[in-house]
Design a protein around this motif. Sequence first.
Motif, PDB file in Angstrom:
ATOM      1  N   GLN A 258       0.762  -1.298   0.035  1.00  0.00           N
ATOM      2  CA  GLN A 258       0.053   0.141   0.030  1.00  0.00           C
ATOM      3  C   GLN A 258       0.856   1.356   0.202  1.00  0.00           C
ATOM      4  O   GLN A 258       1.783   1.283   0.847  1.00  0.00           O
ATOM      5  N   TYR A 259       0.765   2.041  -1.039  1.00  0.00           N
ATOM      6  CA  TYR A 259       1.702   3.261  -1.129  1.00  0.00           C
ATOM      7  C   TYR A 259       0.809   4.408  -0.701  1.00  0.00           C
ATOM      8  O   TYR A 259      -0.518   4.414  -0.811  1.00  0.00           O
ATOM      9  N   ARG A 260       1.500   5.535   0.040  1.00  0.00           N
ATOM     10  CA  ARG A 260       0.941   6.505   0.397  1.00  0.00           C
ATOM     11  C   ARG A 260       1.763   7.878  -0.036  1.00  0.00           C
ATOM     12  O   ARG A 260       2.851   7.752   0.111  1.00  0.00           O
ATOM     13  N   ASN A 261       1.007   8.831  -0.274  1.00  0.00           N
ATOM     14  CA  ASN A 261       1.662  10.164  -0.226  1.00  0.00           C
ATOM     15  C   ASN A 261       0.887  11.384   0.578  1.00  0.00           C
ATOM     16  O   ASN A 261      -0.247  11.231   0.437  1.00  0.00           O
ATOM     17  N   SER A 262       1.574  11.926   1.586  1.00  0.00           N
ATOM     18  CA  SER A 262       0.643  12.733   2.376  1.00  0.00           C
ATOM     19  C   SER A 262       1.476  14.118   2.840  1.00  0.00           C
ATOM     20  O   SER A 262       2.949  13.985   2.512  1.00  0.00           O
ATOM     21  N   PHE A 263       0.684  15.073   3.074  1.00  0.00           N
ATOM     22  CA  PHE A 263       1.252  16.226   3.402  1.00  0.00           C
ATOM     23  C   PHE A 263       0.532  16.648   4.703  1.00  0.00           C
ATOM     24  O   PHE A 263      -0.569  16.300   4.900  1.00  0.00           O
ATOM     25  N   GLY A 264       1.189  17.402   5.668  1.00  0.00           N
ATOM     26  CA  GLY A 264       0.734  17.978   6.796  1.00  0.00           C
ATOM     27  C   GLY A 264       1.635  19.281   7.241  1.00  0.00           C
ATOM     28  O   GLY A 264       2.550  19.725   6.403  1.00  0.00           O
ATOM     29  N   MET A 265       1.030  19.843   8.439  1.00  0.00           N
ATOM     30  CA  MET A 265       1.734  20.915   8.683  1.00  0.00           C
ATOM     31  C   MET A 265       1.815  21.225  10.368  1.00  0.00           C
ATOM     32  O   MET A 265       0.591  20.830  10.866  1.00  0.00           O
ATOM     33  N   ASP A 266       2.824  21.706  11.014  1.00  0.00           N
ATOM     34  CA  ASP A 266       2.796  22.222  12.187  1.00  0.00           C
ATOM     35  C   ASP A 266       3.148  23.607  12.304  1.00  0.00           C
ATOM     36  O   ASP A 266       3.585  24.223  11.370  1.00  0.00           O
ATOM     37  N   ALA A 267       2.301  24.110  13.104  1.00  0.00           N
ATOM     38  CA  ALA A 267       2.552  25.586  13.261  1.00  0.00           C
ATOM     39  C   ALA A 267       2.897  26.073  14.924  1.00  0.00           C
ATOM     40  O   ALA A 267       2.374  25.419  15.712  1.00  0.00           O
ATOM     41  N   LYS A 268       4.135  26.827  15.013  1.00  0.00           N
ATOM     42  CA  LYS A 268       4.210  27.333  16.261  1.00  0.00           C
ATOM     43  C   LYS A 268       4.046  28.880  16.497  1.00  0.00           C
ATOM     44  O   LYS A 268       4.514  29.491  15.553  1.00  0.00           O
ATOM     45  N   ILE A 269       3.064  29.369  17.201  1.00  0.00           N
ATOM     46  CA  ILE A 269       2.632  30.858  17.259  1.00  0.00           C
ATOM     47  C   ILE A 269       3.100  31.175  18.662  1.00  0.00           C
ATOM     48  O   ILE A 269       2.330  30.673  19.815  1.00  0.00           O
ATOM     49  N   GLY A 270       3.948  32.278  18.821  1.00  0.00           N
ATOM     50  CA  GLY A 270       4.280  32.672  20.055  1.00  0.00           C
ATOM     51  C   GLY A 270       3.226  33.786  20.695  1.00  0.00           C
ATOM     52  O   GLY A 270       3.186  34.765  19.718  1.00  0.00           O
ATOM     53  N   LEU A 271       2.610  33.531  21.531  1.00  0.00           N
ATOM     54  CA  LEU A 271       1.663  34.445  22.070  1.00  0.00           C
ATOM     55  C   LEU A 271       2.363  35.205  23.258  1.00  0.00           C
ATOM     56  O   LEU A 271       2.260  35.001  24.583  1.00  0.00           O
ATOM     57  N   GLY A 272       3.157  36.333  22.697  1.00  0.00           N
ATOM     58  CA  GLY A 272       4.210  36.773  23.851  1.00  0.00           C
ATOM     59  C   GLY A 272       5.369  36.053  23.795  1.00  0.00           C
ATOM     60  O   GLY A 272       5.615  35.026  22.952  1.00  0.00           O
ATOM     61  N   SER A 273       6.248  36.436  24.925  1.00  0.00           N
ATOM     62  CA  SER A 273       7.419  35.640  24.862  1.00  0.00           C
ATOM     63  C   SER A 273       7.368  34.466  25.688  1.00  0.00           C
ATOM     64  O   SER A 273       8.466  33.818  25.868  1.00  0.00           O
ATOM     65  N   ALA A 274       6.318  34.138  26.548  1.00  0.00           N
ATOM     66  CA  ALA A 274       6.402  32.947  27.449  1.00  0.00           C
ATOM     67  C   ALA A 274       5.140  31.939  27.036  1.00  0.00           C
ATOM     68  O   ALA A 274       5.167  31.126  27.758  1.00  0.00           O
ATOM     69  N   LEU A 275       4.335  32.349  26.222  1.00  0.00           N
ATOM     70  CA  LEU A 275       3.299  31.465  25.904  1.00  0.00           C
ATOM     71  C   LEU A 275       3.225  31.096  24.504  1.00  0.00           C
ATOM     72  O   LEU A 275       3.661  31.788  23.478  1.00  0.00           O
ATOM     73  N   ASN A 276       2.963  29.785  24.035  1.00  0.00           N
ATOM     74  CA  ASN A 276       3.069  29.226  22.570  1.00  0.00           C
ATOM     75  C   ASN A 276       1.953  28.492  22.412  1.00  0.00           C
ATOM     76  O   ASN A 276       1.411  27.670  23.287  1.00  0.00           O
TER      77      ASN A 276
END
Length: 725
Positions: A258-276
């Motif tokens: 079974q062959y697969r091709n997939s895509f995805g994404m992570d995102a990191k968003i800093g909400l100020g300097s101490a909260l993510n």
Amino acid sequence: MKKTGFLILLYFLISGVSVGQKINSSYRLNIQKTNEAISIDGKLEEETWLNADVATDFFMITPMDTSYSQVRTDVRMAYDDKNIYMIVINYHAVEGPYMVESLRRDFNFGKNDNFIFFMDPFEDQFNGFSFGANAAGAQWDGIMFDGGKIDLSWDNKWVSKVLNYDDKWIFEAAIPFKSIRYKSGIKEWGINFSRMDLKTTEKSGWAPVPRQFPSASLAYTGVLVWDKPPPAAGPNISLIPYGLSGMNQDRQAGESPQYRNSFGMDAKIGLGSALNLDLTVNPDFSQVEVDKQVTNLDRFELFFPERRQFFLENGDLFANFGYETIRPFFSRRIGLDAPIIAGARLSGKINKDWRIGAMTMQTDEVEENEINPQNFSVLTLQRRVFARSTIGAIMVSRQAGMFDYTLDNSSVDQPDYDRNMGLEFNLASSNNMWTGKTFLLTSFNPNTSGTGIAYAANLRYASGNLYWNWQHEYVSENYTAEVGYVPRKGFYKINPTIGYLFFPESKKILSHGPEISTKRFFNKDLEQTDNETSLSYKIRFRSQSNLTVWGSYDFIKLLDPFDPTNASGDTLATGSEHRWNAWGTEYTSKPQSIFTYAFAARVGGYYADGSRYNYRGEMGYRFQPYFSIALNANYNEIHLPEPWNVTSFWLIGPRLDLTLTNTFFITAFIQYNEQIDNINLNTRLQWRFKPASDIFLVFTDNYLPAPFYAKNRSVALKFTYWWNI
């Protein structure tokens, strides 16, 4: 309950007197802003470094903690609007080459000449970050929690360089402000520097740390003094897309590839300097190393740690609630039987005293296994109290559906929901000698009657010589934690431990001393069901080798039928009682040698008046810094009456690490597990073409040992790129 109330009161009394000035507040290093471009080349050439303050005159931590280190280390730091810079000169005290295992990232601390530093950007002496390198340039980075523990699975974007000379090695690094979390507006951070030099067997630190604690202990950091508050990280958004192409084939079931091709994404968003805020869509974790197999002779489910990057930053907020065998939340339950569609995770500091963690993950349905879509949500809040202690609360929920679902959900094994709520108090005195925890958990599940309850408490004391720990636990029969890890229910448990270390004036022995521990389990009627008592004697040599001898007594009254081989299918009866004695020894050689080894032996009784013989060994050889090979072997031989008679199985696991540079790695290992009749082959190639951006090629095969027939196999090619906006 009276004991629990007394321990809680004792915790507060101890914590109340632990408020005071930071222990190493007099160790201060000034850091100045630079307008000069710093080249990360391992050379002390910029004007910035000539004018910077120097942290030097390190204190020895081991083998003794009463004098300055014989190994000189000089540390300088600077910063600009984007990065924190550091350059470290690690002088040699003894002639000869450096000692490292390989160029593998996140190396073993005790087996490499290395320099590591620990940052506490909130000055809370509880959470922080760790960065460093070994003498060959392999990087180390981790997130810190619980006042001195480090999770090396955490990975982020930074650059470094190591150059070697005849009399020293130099480490230079640039760490982006965007890669860490810190409180804006404060001018003092906790910081300490640690040096391991294997030729002299010295571990040292800039701010002194007692030898019974790790050099990472945030209770003993000095102070990094900024000339002005660190600059705001600015817009802190990172996108981490991935692309994957792969193949899976279950040959044992006669399936076609079974062959697969997939895509995805992570995102990191800093909400100020101490909260993510972390977001993920269609995540894939195929590049994560497979678990290390073990011979399983236990009556309960085994624990394997989380390795997936998405769950790791501030992971202690979620995963450390409870004890190692009473966890209301265990992230490996998510995506175990069904693919994750998407998820969001908010974590970090609200201010100096408050931390928050919130996570929700949605999994898809698996129609062939009659699994509905599931939503997993966690909310946790933690407040710092006294010097270094915390109070926390947690809510955990698994909800079938969340979106509309169509599958029949009448299965008793999968109720519509499972909920957990809990409160916890963590004790850590200002000098770290007193530590402990107490917590209360409740569960709600439609398939159980009433509210399930679990509570536990422990108190630990560790001085230079004497250490002891008292721990007790209770888990009701109707307590459930479907998103947690609670392998055993319906018990009371007490577990006291006491030990003493002698530190002789000897050229060969660093410390030695006895330890006694007992674990006793009782059912709801307070009848004893388990007694595991052991006495050991530990010797640590100045060469860093270790020897332990021990003896034990075991009593077990089976609560369920149990196969003592976990392989035959034949079982011992519920209610049957079993007693035996055993003894053993363990030895680990000094890490300085090119050839290292360890061995352990266990001889003694077993269930049904039988006998068990266990022999374990490990051998390693390195061609530093490019190649290392290790061989682990574990042999069990069990003698029992009929129908089992004599049962034996091997677990063998050779591992090869080829590190051509500190950005290109090949890891290959074989695991032959005779108990489950399986051979696992895993090979992983990783090219880190840019910081935190990788290409992985992973091969995984499972075989029947005889005939040598492939049961299943998979191949995955994965590309990830870390893009800062």
